[in-house]
Design a protein around this motif. Sequence first.
Motif, PDB file in Angstrom:
ATOM      1  N   TRP A   1       0.822  -1.223   0.000  1.00 11.87           N
ATOM      2  CA  TRP A   1       0.000   0.000   0.000  1.00 11.87           C
ATOM      3  C   TRP A   1       0.851   1.266   0.000  1.00 11.87           C
ATOM      4  N   ARG A   2       2.008   1.209   0.653  1.00  5.94           N
ATOM      5  CA  ARG A   2       2.844   2.407   0.762  1.00  5.94           C
ATOM      6  C   ARG A   2       3.391   2.852  -0.595  1.00  5.94           C
ATOM      7  N   TYR A   3       3.315   1.975  -1.596  1.00  9.60           N
ATOM      8  CA  TYR A   3       3.799   2.354  -2.930  1.00  9.60           C
ATOM      9  C   TYR A   3       2.692   2.888  -3.829  1.00  9.60           C
ATOM     10  N   THR A   4       1.457   2.932  -3.324  1.00  8.33           N
ATOM     11  CA  THR A   4       0.350   3.361  -4.187  1.00  8.33           C
ATOM     12  C   THR A   4       0.269   4.886  -4.318  1.00  8.33           C
ATOM     13  N   GLY A   5       0.792   5.611  -3.318  1.00 10.60           N
ATOM     14  CA  GLY A   5       0.678   7.071  -3.358  1.00 10.60           C
ATOM     15  C   GLY A   5       1.399   7.691  -4.542  1.00 10.60           C
ATOM     16  N   GLU A   6       2.476   7.035  -4.979  1.00 11.98           N
ATOM     17  CA  GLU A   6       3.266   7.602  -6.078  1.00 11.98           C
ATOM     18  C   GLU A   6       2.480   7.674  -7.383  1.00 11.98           C
ATOM     19  N   MET A   7       1.489   6.793  -7.528  1.00  6.91           N
ATOM     20  CA  MET A   7       0.708   6.803  -8.765  1.00  6.91           C
ATOM     21  C   MET A   7      -0.031   8.131  -8.953  1.00  6.91           C
ATOM     22  N   PHE A   8      -0.297   8.813  -7.846  1.00  4.71           N
ATOM     23  CA  PHE A   8      -1.105  10.032  -7.907  1.00  4.71           C
ATOM     24  C   PHE A   8      -0.314  11.290  -7.551  1.00  4.71           C
ATOM     25  N   ALA A   9       1.003  11.129  -7.335  1.00  3.77           N
ATOM     26  CA  ALA A   9       1.853  12.267  -6.955  1.00  3.77           C
ATOM     27  C   ALA A   9       2.385  12.937  -8.220  1.00  3.77           C
ATOM     28  N   VAL A  10       1.848  14.079  -8.557  1.00  2.00           N
ATOM     29  CA  VAL A  10       2.257  14.761  -9.788  1.00  2.00           C
ATOM     30  C   VAL A  10       3.432  15.690  -9.522  1.00  2.00           C
ATOM     31  N   ASP A  11       4.253  15.900 -10.536  1.00  2.22           N
ATOM     32  CA  ASP A  11       5.376  16.829 -10.420  1.00  2.22           C
ATOM     33  C   ASP A  11       5.354  17.788 -11.614  1.00  2.22           C
ATOM     34  N   ASP A  12       6.446  18.546 -11.784  1.00  2.00           N
ATOM     35  CA  ASP A  12       6.428  19.562 -12.837  1.00  2.00           C
ATOM     36  C   ASP A  12       6.353  18.966 -14.249  1.00  2.00           C
ATOM     37  N   ILE A  13       6.915  17.773 -14.416  1.00  5.14           N
ATOM     38  CA  ILE A  13       6.810  17.118 -15.738  1.00  5.14           C
ATOM     39  C   ILE A  13       5.331  16.867 -16.063  1.00  5.14           C
ATOM     40  N   ASP A  14       4.616  16.299 -15.088  1.00  2.79           N
ATOM     41  CA  ASP A  14       3.178  16.063 -15.285  1.00  2.79           C
ATOM     42  C   ASP A  14       2.458  17.353 -15.634  1.00  2.79           C
ATOM     43  N   GLN A  15       2.754  18.378 -14.867  1.00  3.80           N
ATOM     44  CA  GLN A  15       1.997  19.626 -15.037  1.00  3.80           C
ATOM     45  C   GLN A  15       2.166  20.199 -16.432  1.00  3.80           C
ATOM     46  N   VAL A  16       3.406  20.162 -16.937  1.00  3.62           N
ATOM     47  CA  VAL A  16       3.658  20.686 -18.277  1.00  3.62           C
ATOM     48  C   VAL A  16       2.901  19.868 -19.324  1.00  3.62           C
ATOM     49  N   VAL A  17       2.989  18.540 -19.191  1.00  3.50           N
ATOM     50  CA  VAL A  17       2.404  17.668 -20.215  1.00  3.50           C
ATOM     51  C   VAL A  17       0.870  17.657 -20.124  1.00  3.50           C
TER      52      VAL A  17
END
Lengths: 260, 95
Positions: free
Chosen positions: A175-191
């Motif tokens: 479960w502790r690895y599921t949060g990363e699926m929804f953690a957006v960063d600047d690459i996500d934001q641009v795309v």
Amino acid sequence: MASTDIALTADPDPLFEYILRLGDNSLVLGHRLGEWCAHGPELEVEIALLNVGLDLIGQARLLLTYAGEVEGTGQDEDALAYLRDAEGFRNLLLVEQPNGDFAVTIVRQFLYDAFNLEFYTQLQHSSDARLAAIATKVVKEITYHFRFSAGWVVRLGDGTAKSQRRTQTALDELWRYTGEMFAVDDIDQVVVAAGIGVDRAALKPLWDQRVVDVLAEATLIRPDDNEFAIGGITGDHGEGLRHMLADMQILPRTHPDATW
Amino acid sequence: MLQSDWPLYEVFIRGRNGLSHKHAGSLHAADSKMALENARDVYTRRAEGTSIWVVPSVEITASDPADKAAFFEPTADKIYRHPTFYKVPDGVENM
């Protein structure tokens, strides 16, 4: 962390990074499933796991080929798959987790499939025609993957006391690895802003509903959202990925001109 | 759970629309849902099918090889049952 790793490339093209993340998720999980070859619990189930793995490798080929074209330095799918070290990989931590027992493999697959199904369903509407076309092909495959993994979660969870215990343990550990699926960063934001990518943060409630419905049927308990491990998509991987890549890359690295 | 605990299923695949389902083989599965998915994964991975039936093997009643003479040999000399005694008019195709 994100900025340092991305700065490793001379010209960090956000689209290249974005496609690389998608391709690496497919490649790493596909290879993990391939590790079940000749070790499956039953012949039929082993073939099923390998079919899913081969779907994922096929997706990785499409995505990494496209990533190489976007990057424009002549790297093809093989160069990206076999000649990068772990630091260069952009996959989620969830998909690189070792196979463990059958319950771990199934729960890992289920948590990822539930996300992937929502993700690629939306990616079909990408303004990037190539990604939209890949998504349309991939959604059919993932629909079956989810049916398979969710079915097994129910069967194991609502099975014997032993299968339920093992499946709940796998769920609690992963479960502790599921949060990363929804953690957006600047690459996500641009795309995402360009209409190309999918807003992963917005997928969380859809994913949660999908997961909770299956867990209820499986008589399993949804773990609490405590601390999440994050870092795979920026190149900060666990030791497990290094071992996996050593195995996966040894042939093309030892014999660079090998063909078959 | 060992596979020896899982019942056997017979798998029938229809290759194309318009054809009938043909026996493809058998497999073990814990229930019919799993049997259907296993059949999909084991027997249609090279695009062999458009439809699958799975049937518990115990539900199939089969003829006994010992009855072969009584069951099948009496038809051997009844050639008049074959539709080969008609004259087909000229111009009729696809008979």
